[in-house]
Design an enzyme around this catalytic site. Structure first.
Site, mmCIF file in Angstrom:
data_model
loop_
_atom_site.group_PDB
_atom_site.id
_atom_site.type_symbol
_atom_site.label_atom_id
_atom_site.label_comp_id
_atom_site.label_asym_id
_atom_site.label_seq_id
_atom_site.Cartn_x
_atom_site.Cartn_y
_atom_site.Cartn_z
ATOM 1 N N LYS A 216 0.820 -1.204 0.000
ATOM 2 C CA LYS A 216 0.000 0.000 0.000
ATOM 3 C C LYS A 216 0.860 1.263 0.000
ATOM 4 O O LYS A 216 0.661 2.176 -0.791
ATOM 5 C CB LYS A 216 -0.924 -0.013 1.217
ATOM 6 N N GLU A 222 9.358 -5.891 4.833
ATOM 7 C CA GLU A 222 9.485 -7.258 4.326
ATOM 8 C C GLU A 222 9.294 -7.298 2.808
ATOM 9 O O GLU A 222 10.052 -7.957 2.083
ATOM 10 C CB GLU A 222 8.451 -8.170 5.003
ATOM 11 N N GLY A 279 -6.063 -3.582 4.299
ATOM 12 C CA GLY A 279 -5.211 -4.622 3.726
ATOM 13 C C GLY A 279 -5.831 -6.002 3.736
ATOM 14 O O GLY A 279 -5.807 -6.729 2.741
ATOM 15 N N ARG A 280 -6.425 -6.389 4.862
ATOM 16 C CA ARG A 280 -6.982 -7.744 4.969
ATOM 17 C C ARG A 280 -8.321 -7.886 4.244
ATOM 18 O O ARG A 280 -8.902 -8.970 4.234
ATOM 19 C CB ARG A 280 -7.100 -8.143 6.434
ATOM 20 N N GLU A 365 -6.943 -10.064 13.324
ATOM 21 C CA GLU A 365 -6.418 -8.710 13.175
ATOM 22 C C GLU A 365 -7.540 -7.675 13.262
ATOM 23 O O GLU A 365 -7.300 -6.523 13.629
ATOM 24 C CB GLU A 365 -5.663 -8.563 11.848
ATOM 25 N N HIS A 396 -7.168 -36.932 11.336
ATOM 26 C CA HIS A 396 -6.040 -37.784 11.732
ATOM 27 C C HIS A 396 -4.971 -36.978 12.456
ATOM 28 O O HIS A 396 -3.813 -37.397 12.541
ATOM 29 C CB HIS A 396 -5.448 -38.463 10.493
ATOM 30 N N LYS A 524 7.022 -3.521 15.027
ATOM 31 C CA LYS A 524 7.746 -2.961 13.883
ATOM 32 C C LYS A 524 8.791 -1.945 14.329
ATOM 33 O O LYS A 524 9.912 -1.927 13.839
ATOM 34 C CB LYS A 524 6.762 -2.297 12.909
#
Length: 560
Positions: A216, A222, A279-280, A365, A396, A524
């Site tokens: 954005k 990262e 963002g999400r 979030e 399982h 951060k």
């Protein structure tokens, strides 16, 4: 913008509302009631507690609720103003109060032609223009018309992003793989660990690889670290190329044209979204460019249409017939009254294998907050832990805990009836397990029933006596069954929008701002300081003894 001030000693009005108090009293009466009793008392329970939406069915009859429970839960939603806040969101009001932003991911999939306003501007022309730009670009890549520096078409697309710029499009590509372009492969890089991008680049060719850098602000550490590594790999491995050739192999999804151009990407190849897109919740925007390339723009639009139809359902249906509202209020029932700490999402469809990871971010979030909209400390439980995996594999692995553990874990079972493959035997086995697990979680198995089954199997009871306590299932474990006819782009869009609105409703009831995420900022900032110390080799900031010890250990072993 700074977050709202925390008022630590103020009382939250939520737990004093008439509906909340009534639910507490009702909970004391119903807490020990077993669902087997509820089904015995009401043969029409499935019919009463199931809703069909297009080709989707929600069965919520296997929940520890009665008519009284649901009535009280809907009253709580009314008293919290769910309908009022829903209308505010869709109309473009700035309901993200800590950042002063509208929340309009729904505008990205608005297929009605109706205008949507933010600050008195109709944003739909901007949205439609960006969709057309995505179509033009994705068609060129898919048709082999987008040519790299060596005159060859693109065969591999790498999406570099993190959080919503990775999880959303990645999940969509996996879910809609049956609709994918057979000559294209799409990859996703999010982890700043160099092993991730290093391993991926090792089997790609610069001349046929396209990178989508999704950020954005175009400053995310990262993402930019991985993007610069990819650029270096391209320039060093492509042979006789220039900085100008970057424009043929790198495009951006961002709001920061200056930084995009500084990186070397032609602004013409920058795809935009807006600050009213979280963002999400951004997979519906140009962040979904990798998805559009992989499955085609027609299928991407169909996914938007499916989401838009769920948006309409959420806006138009009364609370007691509203799928997202029902799911949200059931979650509040278990989280706030039964004190369930987590919920599991269990898809019985291999193509939905990334859905639990996607919903982990979308939910935790959004509602992982301990302070309400007014800055008061919440005095009640909010946002549950969301987790899960493919159901058939989970059987399982962790289903033992669901069936015989000491924790109450409500579950969403998701299934597709029609497979994209031609393996009926596989489909029948998958469906039988899906149906059996929800029944087993609800019914359980008593000591008496266990004895009967051992006798039917010709097992002598005196030999199995010591095992009997270990073979009993208490049952009464709640679950929702969400069944779709086939996992199409439209069905996927509806499914994802359903969960988005569920998260929204819960946030409103808990009086949270579900659309900020201040909790990620502190880490951060501290990481930036520690990175400086790692690079300088000196301690520059104050730390606790544990962090100092670990920092020293990293330095020593890094040097070795």
């Amino acid at each position: 913008m700074r977050p709202a001030r925390v008022i630590l000693n103020a009382k939250s009005p939520l737990i004093n509302t008439p509906a909340w108090v009534a639910l507490l009293e009702h909970f004391e009466r119903i807490e020990k009631v077993h669902m087997v009793e509820l089904f015995d008392q009401d043969p029409e329970r499935f019919k009463k507690y199931s809703i069909q939406f297009n080709d989707m069915l929600l069965d919520y009859s296997k929940n520890r609720v009665t008519d009284v429970t649901m009535k009280l839960l809907f009253s709580l939603a009314e008293q919290a103003g769910v309908e009022k806040w829903r209308d505010k969101m869709f109309s473009g009001e700035k309901i993200n109060n800590t950042e002063g932003r509208a929340v309009l991911h729904t505008a990205l999939r608005n297929r009605s032609g109706k205008p949507v306003f933010v600050d008195d501007e109709n944003v739909m022309p901007l949205v439609d223009a960006e969709l057309e730009k995505m179509r033009d670009f994705s068609d060129k890549v898919r048709n082999g018309q987008w040519i790299g520096y060596a005159g060859l078409p693109i065969t591999n697309v790498v999406n570099i992003g993190i959080g919503g710029s990775d999880l959303g499009p990645n999940m969509v590509c996996r879910a809609l793989e049956p609709y994918s372009h057979k000559s294209l492969r799409v990859h996703f890089v999010s982890n700043v660990d160099g092993s991730h991008i290093g391993q991926m680049l090792s089997y790609l060719r610069p001349e046929t690889t396209l990178f989508i850098v999704a950020s954005k602000t175009f400053t995310t550490q990262e993402t930019l670290t991985n993007a610069n590594t990819a650029k270096k790999w391209f320039l060093e491995g492509a042979g006789r190329v220039t900085e100008g050739d970057i424009a043929k192999h790198f495009v951006a999804v961002s709001t920061n044209e200056k930084e995009v151009e500084k990186f070397g990407i032609d602004p013409v190849n920058m795809f935009r979204f807006w600050d009213w897109v979280g963002g999400r919740y951004s997979l519906w925007s140009a962040v979904g460019l990798a998805s559009a390339i992989y499955v085609g723009m027609d299928n991407f639009i169909e996914m938007l249409e499916g989401a838009h139809e769920m948006d309409n359902h959420f806006q138009e249906q009364p609370l007691d017939q509203n799928i997202p509202v029902i799911l949200a209020m059931l979650g509040i029932w278990y989280g706030n009254f039964f004190h369930a700490e987590s919920s599991a999402v269990l898809p019985y469809d291999h193509n939905l294998r990334m859905l639990p990871a996607y919903l982990e971010q979308a939910d935790m979030e959004s509602n992982g907050k301990s302070v309400d909209r007014e800055g008061r400390q919440a005095t009640y439980s909010t946002g549950k832990i969301i987790w899960g995996a493919e159901g058939i594999n989970g059987q399982h692995a962790f289903y033992q805990l669901l069936h015989q553990g000491t924790r109450l874990i409500p579950t969403d079972f998701i299934a597709s009836i029609q497979s994209h493959g031609n393996h009926k035997e596989h489909c029948d086995i998958l469906a039988s397990n899906f149906l059996a697990q929800t029944e087993a979680l609800m019914k359980g198995r008593t000591m008496e029933k266990t004895r009967e089954q051992l006798k039917e199997a010709d097992i002598e009871l005196h030999k199995a006596e010591k095992r009997l306590p270990h073979m009993i299932f208490s049952g009464n474990q709640p679950s929702n069954s969400i069944v779709i006819k086939k996992l199409t782009p439209k069905a996927l869009g509806s499914l994802l929008a359903m969960y988005e609105h569920k998260i929204f409703v819960q946030g409103i009831v808990w009086n949270l701002n579900s659309y900020d995420q201040w909790g990620v900022e502190l880490g951060k900032k501290l990481a930036k300081n520690i990175l400086e110390e790692l690079e300088d080799g000196e301690n520059l900031y104050e730390h606790d003894s544990s962090t100092l010890g670990l920092l020293d250990w990293f330095r020593k072993n890094s040097a070795d």
